[in-house]
Design a protein around this motif. Structure first.
Motif, PDB file in Angstrom:
ATOM      1  N   GLU A 195       0.828  -1.220   0.000  1.00 44.71           N
ATOM      2  CA  GLU A 195       0.000   0.000   0.000  1.00 44.71           C
ATOM      3  C   GLU A 195       0.853   1.258   0.000  1.00 44.71           C
ATOM      4  OE1 GLU A 195      -2.436   3.312   1.088  1.00 44.71           O
ATOM      5  OE2 GLU A 195      -0.828   2.515   2.351  1.00 44.71           O
ATOM      6  N   GLY A 196       1.973   1.227   0.691  1.00 44.20           N
ATOM      7  CA  GLY A 196       2.819   2.407   0.785  1.00 44.20           C
ATOM      8  C   GLY A 196       3.582   2.736  -0.471  1.00 44.20           C
ATOM      9  N   SER A 197       3.711   1.775  -1.386  1.00 43.37           N
ATOM     10  CA  SER A 197       4.480   2.032  -2.611  1.00 43.37           C
ATOM     11  C   SER A 197       3.704   2.862  -3.619  1.00 43.37           C
ATOM     12  CB  SER A 197       4.911   0.705  -3.241  1.00 43.37           C
ATOM     13  OG  SER A 197       3.793  -0.081  -3.598  1.00 43.37           O
ATOM     14  N   ARG A 198       2.439   3.154  -3.352  1.00 48.58           N
ATOM     15  CA  ARG A 198       1.660   4.045  -4.214  1.00 48.58           C
ATOM     16  C   ARG A 198       1.618   5.471  -3.672  1.00 48.58           C
ATOM     17  NH1 ARG A 198      -1.463   2.569  -8.399  1.00 48.58           N
ATOM     18  NH2 ARG A 198      -1.251   0.391  -9.006  1.00 48.58           N
ATOM     19  N   ARG A 199       2.426   5.746  -2.675  1.00 51.55           N
ATOM     20  CA  ARG A 199       2.494   7.089  -2.106  1.00 51.55           C
ATOM     21  C   ARG A 199       3.931   7.581  -2.106  1.00 51.55           C
ATOM     22  NH1 ARG A 199      -2.309   8.369   0.513  1.00 51.55           N
ATOM     23  NH2 ARG A 199      -3.734   6.598   0.729  1.00 51.55           N
ATOM     24  N   LEU A 200       4.099   8.892  -2.041  1.00 53.86           N
ATOM     25  CA  LEU A 200       5.444   9.459  -2.030  1.00 53.86           C
ATOM     26  C   LEU A 200       6.027   9.440  -0.626  1.00 53.86           C
ATOM     27  CD1 LEU A 200       5.382  12.613  -4.364  1.00 53.86           C
ATOM     28  CD2 LEU A 200       6.247  10.321  -4.858  1.00 53.86           C
ATOM     29  N   GLY A 201       7.267   8.977  -0.529  1.00 57.37           N
ATOM     30  CA  GLY A 201       7.983   9.009   0.735  1.00 57.37           C
ATOM     31  C   GLY A 201       9.038  10.093   0.796  1.00 57.37           C
ATOM     32  N   GLU A 202       9.356  10.697  -0.355  1.00 57.03           N
ATOM     33  CA  GLU A 202      10.433  11.688  -0.368  1.00 57.03           C
ATOM     34  C   GLU A 202      10.239  12.693  -1.486  1.00 57.03           C
ATOM     35  OE1 GLU A 202      15.289  12.030  -1.076  1.00 57.03           O
ATOM     36  OE2 GLU A 202      14.300  10.077  -1.231  1.00 57.03           O
ATOM     37  N   LEU A 203      10.561  13.940  -1.183  1.00 55.00           N
ATOM     38  CA  LEU A 203      10.791  14.992  -2.159  1.00 55.00           C
ATOM     39  C   LEU A 203      12.213  15.471  -1.963  1.00 55.00           C
ATOM     40  CD1 LEU A 203      10.098  17.286  -4.212  1.00 55.00           C
ATOM     41  CD2 LEU A 203       9.314  18.626  -2.228  1.00 55.00           C
ATOM     42  N   GLY A 204      13.032  15.385  -2.998  1.00 57.73           N
ATOM     43  CA  GLY A 204      14.421  15.807  -2.910  1.00 57.73           C
ATOM     44  C   GLY A 204      14.732  16.865  -3.955  1.00 57.73           C
ATOM     45  N   ILE A 205      15.592  17.797  -3.585  1.00 54.57           N
ATOM     46  CA  ILE A 205      16.007  18.877  -4.488  1.00 54.57           C
ATOM     47  C   ILE A 205      17.513  18.765  -4.683  1.00 54.57           C
ATOM     48  CG2 ILE A 205      16.133  21.371  -4.818  1.00 54.57           C
ATOM     49  CD1 ILE A 205      13.637  21.585  -3.023  1.00 54.57           C
ATOM     50  N   GLY A 206      17.934  18.488  -5.931  1.00 44.47           N
ATOM     51  CA  GLY A 206      19.344  18.329  -6.240  1.00 44.47           C
ATOM     52  C   GLY A 206      20.082  19.658  -6.194  1.00 44.47           C
TER      53      GLY A 206
END
Length: 359
Positions: free
Chosen positions: A270-281
């Protein structure tokens, strides 16, 4: 031994993990990275730390996955992790497509079995790095010598200066409630980040580092995103990924190449259909795409988002932690026709930050 290997090991031991007397250290590297293992063992010996060397073989892991009818949590491996103080893990196998013929359902089942073991490892001091090999050089479209220069130049950055540069973005995100990412015609995504923390990745857990990252609120992602740079996962390239989110969940998906692999990732749990991270390079030293997410997600003109597990340190006490056996990063090129808005204010335009010259 190339002196840059010893320098790489010293950066891992000093900057990334702080190995000291009495530490129990697991060094998990492929056979191709044996020189780095030797240098790390020398450092452990000099400091009175206790190393254990695990030779990671993607070929062996592939054989296990393909021959097993089902997977169980390896309790003996978890016991090792529980007793360990420091983990050093390096990528760098000979064949980057070794596991390309493992089906997505098998990978998902294996990852589910390993979820608690992985969580135990991530609770310790750890460093993931790259050893330059011919296989990864070929994937990047570079000669072996040029790829060695690329990797070791990125690893030996002035990490204190990088930390200070990225701290400005950390400050912006830590005060934020909402981030909006717009790029071209395919990406317009709004992420609720209220109550969550932004972290400064300056070469510790990831070496090289070079990003600022946080977690969106679990149900707080809305809109569409086109990941216009490809990713390499399980020995196969996934390209042209498009996701649409409603109330934090992926409700539709597509890919121009290997969509079945993308679907398998999203169907892991279930958790793989949600975002766990937003990263800015934010690492300007990494100036080319190499099909290696450890580097590509740090490029200065990009943002990346990961479906799957969130890092607990980024999730505030009042918010729910997204848990999953997966954590798959995907990248948006922000160099043209793109903006990052934080609470309605533009903080990056076409890859240039508001606190940089030329904004």
């Amino acid at each position: 031994m190339d002196p840059r290997i010893r320098e790489h090991a010293e950066i891992i031991a000093d900057h990334s993990t702080g190995i000291e007397a009495g530490d129990d250290v697991v060094i998990q590297l492929p056979a191709e990275a044996e020189d780095l293992a030797v240098a790390l063992h020398e450092i452990c010996g000099d400091r009175g730390a206790n190393p254990v060397y695990l030779n990671y073989s993607k070929r062996a892991e592939r054989a296990f996955k393909r021959s097993s009818a089902e997977f169980a949590e390896p309790s003996h491996r978890r016991a090792l992790y529980e007793e360990t103080d420091v983990f050093v893990i390096a990528r760098g196998g000979a064949n980057v497509t070794e596991d390309a013929d493992v089906d997505p359902e098998t990978n998902a089942a294996y990852n589910r079995a390993m979820e608690e073991v992985k969580r135990e490892r991530l609770s310790k001091t750890w460093c993931l790095t790259q050893y330059p090999t011919a296989g990864h050089a070929q994937l990047a479209g570079m000669s072996t010598e040029a790829y060695e220069d690329f990797v070791w130049d990125a690893v030996s950055l002035d990490w204190e200066a990088q930390r200070a540069f990225q701290a400005e973005m950390v400050e912006i995100l830590n005060d934020a409630d909402e981030v909006r990412i717009r790029s071209g015609e395919g990406t317009d995504l709004t992420l609720d980040v209220s109550g969550n923390a932004a972290l400064n990745d300056h070469g510790e857990a990831n070496l090289p580092g070079g990003e600022v990252f946080t977690a969106p609120v679990r149900d707080g992602v809305h809109g569409e995103v086109h990941f216009d740079l490809p990713l390499y996962r399980y020995g196969r390239e996934i390209d042209g990924v498009r996701l649409r989110f409603e109330d934090g969940e992926v409700v539709s998906h597509a890919a121009e190449r290997n969509e079945d692999l993308l679907a398998g990732i999203l169907d892991t749990d279930e958790g793989s259909r949600r975002l766990g991270e937003l990263g800015i390079g934010m690492n300007r030293q990494i100036d080319r795409f190499t099909y290696n997410m450890l580097f590509d997600e740090k490029m200065g003109d990009t943002v990346h988002m990961a479906v799957g597990s969130a890092y607990p340190d980024t999730v505030g006490e009042e918010n729910d932690l997204n848990e999953s056996a997966e954590h798959v990063d995907m990248i948006v090129d922000m160099s043209e026709d793109s903006v990052i808005e934080v609470d309605g204010e533009v903080v990056q335009r076409d890859g240039t930050f508001a606190f940089e010259d030329g904004f």
